[in-house]
Design a protein around this motif. Structure first.
Motif, PDB file in Angstrom:
ATOM      1  N   GLN A  75      12.218  13.863   4.316  1.00 21.69           N
ATOM      2  CA  GLN A  75      10.894  14.339   3.933  1.00 21.69           C
ATOM      3  C   GLN A  75      10.927  14.722   2.452  1.00 21.69           C
ATOM      4  OE1 GLN A  75       7.870  14.592   5.697  1.00 21.69           O
ATOM      5  NE2 GLN A  75       7.177  14.982   3.603  1.00 21.69           N
ATOM      6  N   CYS A  76      10.123  14.065   1.658  1.00 20.37           N
ATOM      7  CA  CYS A  76      10.140  14.302   0.212  1.00 20.37           C
ATOM      8  C   CYS A  76       9.217  15.458  -0.165  1.00 20.37           C
ATOM      9  CB  CYS A  76       9.715  13.035  -0.531  1.00 20.37           C
ATOM     10  SG  CYS A  76      10.824  11.640  -0.281  1.00 20.37           S
ATOM     11  N   TYR A  77       9.561  16.099  -1.270  1.00 18.89           N
ATOM     12  CA  TYR A  77       8.749  17.190  -1.804  1.00 18.89           C
ATOM     13  C   TYR A  77       9.086  17.350  -3.279  1.00 18.89           C
ATOM     14  CZ  TYR A  77      13.184  19.556  -0.830  1.00 18.89           C
ATOM     15  OH  TYR A  77      14.512  19.888  -0.760  1.00 18.89           O
ATOM     16  N   GLU A  78       8.236  18.067  -3.981  1.00 17.81           N
ATOM     17  CA  GLU A  78       8.450  18.269  -5.418  1.00 17.81           C
ATOM     18  C   GLU A  78       9.726  19.078  -5.641  1.00 17.81           C
ATOM     19  OE1 GLU A  78       6.032  20.037  -9.322  1.00 17.81           O
ATOM     20  OE2 GLU A  78       5.125  20.072  -7.322  1.00 17.81           O
ATOM     21  N   VAL A 141       7.095   9.662  -0.329  1.00 15.90           N
ATOM     22  CA  VAL A 141       7.910   9.523  -1.538  1.00 15.90           C
ATOM     23  C   VAL A 141       7.106   9.885  -2.781  1.00 15.90           C
ATOM     24  CG1 VAL A 141       7.360   7.069  -1.839  1.00 15.90           C
ATOM     25  CG2 VAL A 141       9.522   7.979  -2.723  1.00 15.90           C
ATOM     26  N   ASP A 142       5.790   9.809  -2.707  1.00 14.82           N
ATOM     27  CA  ASP A 142       4.947  10.147  -3.856  1.00 14.82           C
ATOM     28  C   ASP A 142       4.973  11.630  -4.180  1.00 14.82           C
ATOM     29  OD1 ASP A 142       3.673  10.157  -1.285  1.00 14.82           O
ATOM     30  OD2 ASP A 142       1.773  10.615  -2.267  1.00 14.82           O
ATOM     31  N   ARG A 143       5.476  12.455  -3.267  1.00 11.98           N
ATOM     32  CA  ARG A 143       5.556  13.891  -3.529  1.00 11.98           C
ATOM     33  C   ARG A 143       6.796  14.267  -4.341  1.00 11.98           C
ATOM     34  NH1 ARG A 143       1.964  16.990  -0.781  1.00 11.98           N
ATOM     35  NH2 ARG A 143       0.811  15.996   0.933  1.00 11.98           N
ATOM     36  N   THR A 184      -0.641  10.248  -3.781  1.00 10.54           N
ATOM     37  CA  THR A 184      -0.990  11.434  -4.560  1.00 10.54           C
ATOM     38  C   THR A 184      -0.616  11.243  -6.025  1.00 10.54           C
ATOM     39  OG1 THR A 184       1.144  12.467  -4.043  1.00 10.54           O
ATOM     40  CG2 THR A 184      -0.706  12.959  -2.578  1.00 10.54           C
ATOM     41  N   ARG A 185       0.285  10.324  -6.303  1.00  8.02           N
ATOM     42  CA  ARG A 185       0.593   9.893  -7.666  1.00  8.02           C
ATOM     43  C   ARG A 185       1.077   8.449  -7.596  1.00  8.02           C
ATOM     44  NH1 ARG A 185       5.827   9.099  -8.981  1.00  8.02           N
ATOM     45  NH2 ARG A 185       7.450  10.079  -7.697  1.00  8.02           N
ATOM     46  N   GLY A 186       1.026   7.779  -8.737  1.00  7.51           N
ATOM     47  CA  GLY A 186       1.484   6.402  -8.786  1.00  7.51           C
ATOM     48  C   GLY A 186       3.004   6.319  -8.774  1.00  7.51           C
ATOM     49  N   LEU A 187       3.531   5.333  -8.093  1.00  6.21           N
ATOM     50  CA  LEU A 187       4.966   5.096  -8.071  1.00  6.21           C
ATOM     51  C   LEU A 187       5.343   4.129  -9.183  1.00  6.21           C
ATOM     52  CD1 LEU A 187       5.431   4.677  -4.210  1.00  6.21           C
ATOM     53  CD2 LEU A 187       5.767   6.744  -5.584  1.00  6.21           C
TER      54      LEU A 187
END
Length: 317
Positions: A75-78, A141-143, A184-187
């Motif tokens: 689980q990805c996160y900032e 993964v965008d996080r 939520t953001r570009g990869l």
């Protein structure tokens, strides 16, 4: 960049994959089945994008279950750091062993061996004696930060992890890699080029009804049609967060619970989706206060009419 030399699924067919989905109750049409099949046959990571609640994570769980292999989820996160994704040493256990005189740091009984290594998801997906590759689900993964993307690119290039004290740990069978993103953001372009791509579209009425009937089989077909009719109409509204399949299933189960409570004499029946019933249960579908505030009597009547129309179409089939 080296590619995996072989994949156990090089001869996999559409029929094989359909059986996997059917066995696990996952409704997949060609728009999902073909990208997943190509990812399996080519041994390529699959990047899955779509609205939250559209079933991206579920696809990873279904593949692991249907292929009878391990699911390893990251689980990805900032701020996600390398030690949280690859490995770290169990320093407490190492210290206790040194103090007890059981191990040292330089002799043959070093505390820097696999007994003291804590595997994190990326390493765990490579290690182990498996007949079939694990399914590595890298969720949202965008996080994560772009630094993690760089680490991920290196990992996906060689499917190996270097541990200075132990050497290089390489996968005997590369994992099946699924990456999900809510955009939520570009990869980075580099990561996108490394992957095959799947965008999960909102389901059609027929597909969503089939999903509800598979996942909540206690509901009769007409009620399932009403539920999907309401959700399909609600998605036409300019909402901040449109309800996904996950919300549809939550609402279906909630209405089923209301029906059960009604049979015990404690609540109203969920047999017909009237405007008051829709209004009282919309919290299962709408998760933003701005969206909830848009619901007025006129829209409730429109939603109830959509439910009746869906029921009538289904009963006429």
């Amino acid at each position: 960049m080296t590619e995996p030399t072989a994949t156990p699924f090089a001869e996999y067919t559409e029929a094989d994959l359909r059986r996997v989905f059917d066995r696990t109750g996952y409704v997949a049409e060609d728009d999902i089945l073909i990208p997943v099949l190509l990812a399996l046959r080519l041994g390529k990571p699959l990047l899955i994008e779509g609205e939250p609640g559209s079933g991206k994570t579920e696809l990873g769980k279904v593949l692991a279950d249907g292929l009878e292999t391990d699911l390893v989820r990251l689980q990805c996160y900032e701020g996600l750091a390398a030690e949280n994704t690859l490995y770290e040493w169990n320093y407490t256990k190492q210290l206790l062993s040194v103090q007890a005189g059981e191990r040292g740091v330089t002799d043959d009984g070093s505390v820097f061996d696999e007994e003291y290594l804590l595997e994190r998801p990326l390493l765990r997906a490579l290690s182990g004696d498996r007949d079939r590759p694990a399914v590595l689900l890298i969720d949202e993964v965008d996080r994560a930060d772009r630094e993690f993307e760089a680490l991920l690119l290196e990992f996906l290039s060689d499917f190996q992890v270097s541990v200075p004290e132990l050497g290089t740990i390489e996968a005997s069978v590369p994992p099946i890699v699924l990456l999900t993103s809510n955009r939520t953001r570009g990869l980075s372009d580099a990561l996108k080029r490394r992957c095959l791509y799947l965008h999960v579209e909102p389901p059609s009425f027929e597909k969503e009804r089939e999903i509800v009937q598979r996942k909540v089989p206690e509901l009769d077909g007409a009620t399932a049609a009403e539920i999907c009719g309401v959700v399909q109409r609600l998605r036409e509204e300019p909402l901040l967060k449109r309800p996904g399949i996950a919300e549809t299933l939550d609402w279906s189960r909630a209405l089923l619970e209301l029906r059960s409570a009604s049979e015990d004499g404690n609540s109203e029946s969920a047999a017909s989706l009237s405007p008051p019933l829709i209004d009282r249960t919309l919290s299962c579908l709408l998760k933003e206060v701005e969206d909830a505030s848009r619901i007025d009597d006129e829209l409730l009547e429109t939603l109830a009419r959509a439910a009746r129309d869906a029921r009538e179409r289904t009963e006429a089939q």
